[in-house]
Design a protein around this motif. Structure first.
Motif, PDB file in Angstrom:
ATOM      1  N   GLU A 294      25.408  11.342 -14.441  1.00  0.00           N
ATOM      2  CA  GLU A 294      24.414  10.296 -14.243  1.00  0.00           C
ATOM      3  C   GLU A 294      23.510  10.663 -13.076  1.00  0.00           C
ATOM      4  N   CYS A 295      22.330  10.072 -13.059  1.00  0.00           N
ATOM      5  CA  CYS A 295      21.464  10.079 -11.895  1.00  0.00           C
ATOM      6  C   CYS A 295      21.638   8.722 -11.221  1.00  0.00           C
ATOM      7  N   LEU A 296      22.072   8.727  -9.963  1.00  0.00           N
ATOM      8  CA  LEU A 296      22.278   7.484  -9.226  1.00  0.00           C
ATOM      9  C   LEU A 296      21.143   7.297  -8.232  1.00  0.00           C
ATOM     10  N   VAL A 297      20.648   6.066  -8.124  1.00  0.00           N
ATOM     11  CA  VAL A 297      19.573   5.726  -7.203  1.00  0.00           C
ATOM     12  C   VAL A 297      20.068   4.643  -6.249  1.00  0.00           C
ATOM     13  N   PHE A 298      19.897   4.880  -4.931  1.00  0.00           N
ATOM     14  CA  PHE A 298      20.320   3.944  -3.900  1.00  0.00           C
ATOM     15  C   PHE A 298      19.103   3.468  -3.108  1.00  0.00           C
ATOM     16  N   ASP A 299      19.193   2.251  -2.580  1.00  0.00           N
ATOM     17  CA  ASP A 299      18.224   1.797  -1.586  1.00  0.00           C
ATOM     18  C   ASP A 299      18.597   2.498  -0.279  1.00  0.00           C
ATOM     19  N   ALA A 300      17.698   3.333   0.263  1.00  0.00           N
ATOM     20  CA  ALA A 300      18.029   4.126   1.453  1.00  0.00           C
ATOM     21  C   ALA A 300      18.362   3.256   2.660  1.00  0.00           C
ATOM     22  N   ALA A 301      17.841   2.034   2.706  1.00  0.00           N
ATOM     23  CA  ALA A 301      18.121   1.138   3.818  1.00  0.00           C
ATOM     24  C   ALA A 301      19.439   0.399   3.651  1.00  0.00           C
ATOM     25  N   ARG A 302      20.035   0.452   2.445  1.00  0.00           N
ATOM     26  CA  ARG A 302      21.271  -0.296   2.158  1.00  0.00           C
ATOM     27  C   ARG A 302      22.221   0.587   1.342  1.00  0.00           C
ATOM     28  N   LEU A 303      22.572   1.734   1.906  1.00  0.00           N
ATOM     29  CA  LEU A 303      23.391   2.709   1.187  1.00  0.00           C
ATOM     30  C   LEU A 303      24.713   2.123   0.728  1.00  0.00           C
ATOM     31  N   THR A 304      25.377   1.382   1.604  1.00  0.00           N
ATOM     32  CA  THR A 304      26.727   0.910   1.280  1.00  0.00           C
ATOM     33  C   THR A 304      26.753  -0.165   0.197  1.00  0.00           C
ATOM     34  N   ASP A 305      25.579  -0.680  -0.187  1.00  0.00           N
ATOM     35  CA  ASP A 305      25.546  -1.634  -1.299  1.00  0.00           C
ATOM     36  C   ASP A 305      25.827  -0.947  -2.632  1.00  0.00           C
ATOM     37  N   GLY A 306      25.724   0.379  -2.653  1.00  0.00           N
ATOM     38  CA  GLY A 306      25.963   1.114  -3.884  1.00  0.00           C
ATOM     39  C   GLY A 306      24.692   1.313  -4.693  1.00  0.00           C
ATOM     40  N   PRO A 307      24.802   1.968  -5.834  1.00  0.00           N
ATOM     41  CA  PRO A 307      23.611   2.282  -6.643  1.00  0.00           C
ATOM     42  C   PRO A 307      22.881   1.033  -7.109  1.00  0.00           C
ATOM     43  N   ILE A 308      21.555   1.097  -7.057  1.00  0.00           N
ATOM     44  CA  ILE A 308      20.737   0.007  -7.607  1.00  0.00           C
ATOM     45  C   ILE A 308      20.240   0.361  -9.007  1.00  0.00           C
ATOM     46  N   ALA A 309      20.450   1.619  -9.413  1.00  0.00           N
ATOM     47  CA  ALA A 309      20.072   2.044 -10.764  1.00  0.00           C
ATOM     48  C   ALA A 309      20.906   3.261 -11.156  1.00  0.00           C
ATOM     49  N   ARG A 310      21.184   3.370 -12.450  1.00  0.00           N
ATOM     50  CA  ARG A 310      21.904   4.513 -13.012  1.00  0.00           C
ATOM     51  C   ARG A 310      21.172   4.988 -14.256  1.00  0.00           C
ATOM     52  N   VAL A 311      21.055   6.314 -14.379  1.00  0.00           N
ATOM     53  CA  VAL A 311      20.444   6.889 -15.574  1.00  0.00           C
ATOM     54  C   VAL A 311      21.446   7.862 -16.179  1.00  0.00           C
ATOM     55  N   ARG A 312      21.893   7.575 -17.379  1.00  0.00           N
ATOM     56  CA  ARG A 312      22.851   8.448 -18.066  1.00  0.00           C
ATOM     57  C   ARG A 312      22.139   9.721 -18.523  1.00  0.00           C
ATOM     58  N   LEU A 313      22.681  10.871 -18.169  1.00  0.00           N
ATOM     59  CA  LEU A 313      22.107  12.136 -18.615  1.00  0.00           C
ATOM     60  C   LEU A 313      22.674  12.504 -19.982  1.00  0.00           C
ATOM     61  N   PRO A 314      21.914  13.203 -20.808  1.00  0.00           N
ATOM     62  CA  PRO A 314      22.376  13.499 -22.169  1.00  0.00           C
ATOM     63  C   PRO A 314      23.564  14.453 -22.213  1.00  0.00           C
ATOM     64  N   GLU A 315      23.751  15.257 -21.176  1.00  0.00           N
ATOM     65  CA  GLU A 315      24.870  16.191 -21.129  1.00  0.00           C
ATOM     66  C   GLU A 315      25.486  16.173 -19.737  1.00  0.00           C
ATOM     67  N   ARG A 316      26.752  16.548 -19.646  1.00  0.00           N
ATOM     68  CA  ARG A 316      27.364  16.699 -18.327  1.00  0.00           C
ATOM     69  C   ARG A 316      26.826  17.969 -17.691  1.00  0.00           C
ATOM     70  N   ILE A 317      26.493  17.899 -16.414  1.00  0.00           N
ATOM     71  CA  ILE A 317      26.003  19.059 -15.691  1.00  0.00           C
ATOM     72  C   ILE A 317      27.064  19.524 -14.699  1.00  0.00           C
TER      73      ILE A 317
END
Length: 263
Positions: free
Chosen positions: A216-239
């Motif tokens: 997955e591609c995980l996106v975090f709010d840089a000002a609130r890292l410990t809140d965890g990901p605010i978005a996830r994008v599933r990649l078509p293959e495992r890298i």
């Protein structure tokens, strides 16, 4: 290397190949504690090199550098043990990965101050935590800054199991731990358009989940890292578990808006 507004900084560390073994077709690095670390400061629009000597170490990656009055400030990941002992009795992977294991190399965020007037070098440790692969807001490369976003590692392995936000003004740290069996990459910082603060933006990392065989591609709010990901994008293959990364705005890529370019 590192750079500031007016200088490029090269390095010469006392960790290099054993020449006697190379003659036998073997490659092994040796750390020489009797030799200093050296920083070569070169004007970005000149050719004369000025050398500064510091305590012996090895630095795989620098986070940033900038000018502060008469000093050049360089931040990077200092290795307390650049030549870790061979872990006898362990398997081939443990022996191989000892040169990539942060806790064995004792890799910590560190600061060097090079005084251009006196020629003196001052050093200080910025963190007691083992981290590496630090990233910053790319708009502040070569400029004074506050935050470094670095990776923590599963002990003994070249696998990133979390993200740490180092606050270099206060010395505080925040960490987000990835779930067991999920490993990230170097975490790029993407400033938000119209940002008003250094950490007003997003942290982006690519993960490898060995439990579910996916990425997955995980996106975090840089000002609130410990809140965890605010978005996830599933990649078509495992890298594969990643290391280096960067961020570029789509507007910086020719043809991005007409669908002819990909990020």
């Amino acid at each position: 290397m590192a750079f500031t507004e007016n200088y490029a900084i090269l390095n010469d560390f006392p960790l290099f190949w054993d020449l006697a073994l190379i003659a036998q077709g073997k490659y092994a690095s040796r750390f020489h504690r009797d030799l200093p670390s050296r920083f070569g400061v070169v004007p970005r629009y000149g050719t004369e090199v000025r050398w500064f000597e510091a305590d012996p170490t090895y630095v795989l990656h620098f986070a940033n550098a900038y000018e502060d009055g008469d000093e050049i400030v360089i931040d990077g990941f200092h290795q307390g043990c650049p030549e870790p002992a061979d872990p006898r009795g362990e398997g081939v992977y443990q022996r191989m990965f000892r040169f990539l294991a942060l806790e064995r190399m004792e890799t910590r965020l560190h600061r060097w101050r090079l005084n251009l007037v006196t020629g003196q070098v001052k050093e200080e440790r910025l963190s007691e935590r083992f981290t590496e692969f630090g990233m910053i807001n790319p708009n502040l490369g070569g400029q004074p800054y506050r935050y470094t976003y670095a990776a923590t590692q599963r002990p003994g392995w070249f696998l990133f199991d979390g993200i740490v936000k180092h606050d270099l003004h206060t010395g505080s740290e925040e960490r987000y731990a990835l779930p067991e069996g999920v490993y990230g990459s170097e975490t790029a910082m993407a400033p938000r358009p119209g940002a008003t603060a250094e950490d007003d933006g997003y942290l982006v990392t690519l993960t490898t989940d060995v439990n579910a065989d996916r990425s997955e591609c995980l996106v975090f709010d840089a000002a609130r890292l410990t809140d965890g990901p605010i978005a996830r994008v599933r990649l078509p293959e495992r890298i594969s578990s990643g290391t280096h990364s960067t961020w570029a705005a789509g507007s910086a890529l020719p043809g991005w808006h007409d669908g002819k370019s990909m990020l």
